[in-house]
Enzyme design. Structure first.
Site: not given
Ligand SMILES: Cc1cc2nc3c(=O)[nH]c(=O)nc-3n(C[C@H](O)[C@H](O)[C@H](O)COP(=O)(O)OP(=O)(O)OC[C@H]3O[C@@H](n4cnc5c(N)ncnc54)[C@H](O)[C@@H]3O)c2cc1C
Lengths: 291, 377
Positions: B121, B124, B239
């Site tokens: 993922q 960020s 999530e």
């Protein structure tokens, strides 16, 4: 698995809420506080007529024939509106004490060193010998101390947890309403994170307690009931304190209903055994079952 | 309101239990926590076994209740955790299934389910954590490709991933939530540098990623161009909504183990410790009920889990930390020995109030989206 309220349960909850709003609104609440120690017998009989006490009594015995989940929903509503009186004791006496099911009789129970509503009761269950009145912290719950420690009915623990859940829900609603409308520094105080986060934690505690209380109503399992009590006590007591904080000075007044929620929440934490007992039971349960 | 499972669900549970009893002893030994290639092979091998036995798509093909039963039973049996499969199985996969085109589903879903490909993922960035929409990694359109430049951070399992669910800025002029797109980036594309970062637990759990003119086909975009924020919200709801279910079961087991250990080493005689464990028992029992409540709700409303996931995530992440703090008190001075059980778990539990949205951010979500409180200035 349908761990959600059914249509019938939603209707029942709405019905109880409607009855209580009509018969025990803010004015009646105020009146009750102004006349501490008096129980509204007419309201008690109306609750009886509506099936509040006979909810779990089989139809063959003149009851409504519903189960613990429905009783929990009704007691949650009672907790929300701060309905006074020995509701749990009278409900538990339906079918055994004459007049309890219909609300003709007011039944108090002596357990855990305390009796609520002793002087107004027609019948007292348990050993109330040597009862001494207290100057009760809760203006809506007259209390006596008794020397004897009674045994605790698990259903009393669960219904008390349901009342706590209702109180916690109400405190959260009050806090959110206020946080949305009260302005300081040119904006609603609910825009400040310090307030926002208090409200969020109130909801998290309430919803976790709700899942625990409803599950215990479905299973009637002792460990589930002790779980429900611990979570619901926490949600009610801390919820009321946080609600007070959100209201600032207004929260500290006699006029505003909040203190009644906090005081009742304290009373309920002592009603049917206490937290220590639940914690010890749940600790023992860890060793009782295989890993 | 009930907690009874249907006969079909009970049958699923019985069949799964039976299969687990036979399958688990055939697993190879667990690799060490730092051996990422080994962990990848192990986790994918487990997913492959599930797939071959007909359980491969349970994470998003099945009903929420069946998924709940699956997570409960696998955890109770001590089966491996999804591990390296986490992102693919628990949020990239469900996102592609919900938002992808038929070709995208056909390309990406079967390899995830078969245990052939690992996803990571890439959301960020160093300057975009809680404020995820502030992300700056740029994607410039060039023919049939996007050319991506920027950097990502805290990317879990990056060094063993085949694909990355990547958020990029496709319109720098648009308001910050509007100019984002969701891409599937192949991790073997030229221009990607992955630098592992060491966590406070001493392991290389996550990494930094530097992207230098990485070409990603436009066909790899899920959702419309500049509509990536909406797609991201779908990903995050998965999530937060269902990803932690199995862990609650695991925590309940740990709690029982702690009680047994405390009785063995004499600390059980301390009423304060006993009461604390009793309270934790209530906590995790309630979290399990909350899970059942949320799953039942998802079943009624069909599909994507709601903001209720934030309520759960908030309570759970703190409870997990309290659990391992209690473990330290049961262990006493031995809690300082990294070779003792629960000590590494205690360290890794510290990330739970940060990863997947910090507790502060979850409280904002609960307050604004459930309670309707105003957004701050
Ligand atoms: C173990 C681990 C694994 C991770 N894996 C991945 C991954 O695979 N992929 C990925 O993309 N990311 C991953 N992350 C990143 C994670 O999502 C971010 O760390 C997290 O969202 C917080 O962002 P930040 O670290 O930049 O902290 P910051 O956003 O800088 O926050 C610092 C502090 O400020 C507070 N804060 C920030 N904004 C606000 C606000 N508006 N109100 C109140 N408080 C605020 C935070 O709550 C926090 O306490 C992982 C993180 C960890 C710890």
């Amino acid at each position: 698995m349908r761990f959600q309220l059914t249509e019938d349960q939603l209707a029942l909850r709405a019905g109880v809420r409607e009855l209580l709003a009509r018969r025990f609104g803010p004015q009646e609440l105020r009146a009750a506080v102004d006349e501490p120690g008096r129980l509204d017998r007419a309201l008690w009989r109306e609750l009886g007529a509506a099936g509040f006490f006979a909810l779990r009594l089989p139809e063959a015995h003149g009851g409504v024939g519903l189960g613990l989940p429905e009783a929990v929903l009704a007691f949650e509503e009672a907790g929300r509106t701060l309905l006074p009186g020995p509701l749990v004791a009278t409900h538990l006496a339906a079918g055994t004490v004459p007049g309890a099911a219909t609300g003709e009789a007011v039944v108090a129970a002596a357990g855990n060193g305390l009796v609520e509503w002793l002087e107004q009761a027609d019948v007292v269950r348990g050993d109330a010998a040597g009862a001494v009145p207290l100057r009760s912290v809760d203006p809506l719950t007259p209390l006596h101390r008794v020397p004897a420690a009674g045994t605790v009915d698990p259903v009393a623990v669960l219904l008390t947890a349901a009342e706590q859940l209702g109180g916690a829900t109400r405190a959260c609603e009050l806090a959110v309403q206020h946080a949305r409308t009260r302005e300081q520094f040119g904006q609603p105080i609910g825009a400040f994170q310090a307030i926002k986060h208090l409200c969020a934690e109130m909801l998290v505690r309430t919803e976790t307690a709700r899942a625990a209380v409803y599950a215990a109503a479905v299973t009637a399992d002792p460990a589930d009931i002790h779980t429900a009590r611990l979570l619901a006590d926490e949600a009610a007591v801390r919820g009321a304190r946080d609600c007070l904080q959100v209201h600032g000075g207004m929260g500290f007044t006699w006029e505003f209903e909040l203190h009644l929620h906090l005081k009742r929440a304290w009373v309920r934490t002592h009603r049917a055994g206490d937290a220590t007992e639940s914690e010890e039971t749940l600790a023992a349960e860890l060793l009782a079952q295989p890993i | 309101m009930d907690l009874a499972y249907t006969p079909e669900e009970e049958e699923f549970r019985a069949r799964l239990r039976e299969w687990l009893r036979e399958a688990l002893p055939t697993l190879p030994p667990k690799p060490s926590p730092d051996d990422w290639p080994g962990r990848r092979a192990y986790d994918l091998g487990w997913q492959r076994m599930l797939h071959d036995a007909g359980y491969g798509d349970v994470h998003w093909g099945a009903s929420p209740t069946v998924r709940l039963i699956f997570l409960e039973e696998t955890e109770k049996a001590g089966a491996p955790y999804v591990g390296a499969g986490f992102v693919g199985l628990l949020h990239a996969g469900p996102t592609v299934a919900a938002e992808g085109t038929a070709e995208q589903r056909a390309r990406w879903l079967p390899p995830i389910l078969r245990g052939d490909e690992v996803w990571c993922q890439g959301f960020s960035e160093p300057d975009a954590g809680s404020d995820l929409a502030a992300l700056r990694t740029r994607a410039r359109r060039d023919g049939d490709d996007y050319v991506v430049t920027g950097s990502k951070i805290w990317t879990s399992h990056a060094e063993v991933a085949d694909w990355c669910e990547l958020l990029v800025r496709t319109d720098p002029e648009a308001p910050k939530h509007r100019g984002i797109s969701w891409l599937a980036m192949p991790m073997d594309a030229p221009g990607i540098t992955v630098r592992p970062l060491k966590t406070l637990a001493g392991s290389a759990e996550f990494a930094e990623m530097f992207l230098d003119e990485v070409r990603v086909p436009v066909a790899n975009r899920v959702g419309a161009e500049n509509d990536g924020w909406r797609v991201t919200m779908v990903t995050l709801s998965f999530e937060r909504g269902t990803a932690f279910v199995g862990e609650v079961v695991a925590c309940r087991r740990v709690l029982r183990e702690l009680a047994v250990e405390a009785r063995k080493n004499g600390r059980w005689d301390d009423p304060a410790l006993r009461r604390r464990l009793g309270r934790l028992n209530a906590e995790f029992r309630a979290l399990w009920r909350l899970t059942q409540w949320n799953v039942s709700e998802a079943e009624l409303t069909g599909g994507v889990p709601g903001v209720g996931g934030s309520v759960f995530k908030l309570r759970y992440s703190h409870a997990r930390q309290e659990l391992y703090d209690a473990a330290a008190d049961v262990l006493g001075p031995e809690s300082l020995d990294l070779d003792r059980p629960w000590v590494l778990d205690r360290l890794s539990s510290l990330s739970y109030t940060i990863a997947a949205g910090t507790s502060q951010i979850q409280r904002n979500i609960v307050a604004e989206r459930i309670l309707g409180l105003p957004k701050g200035r």
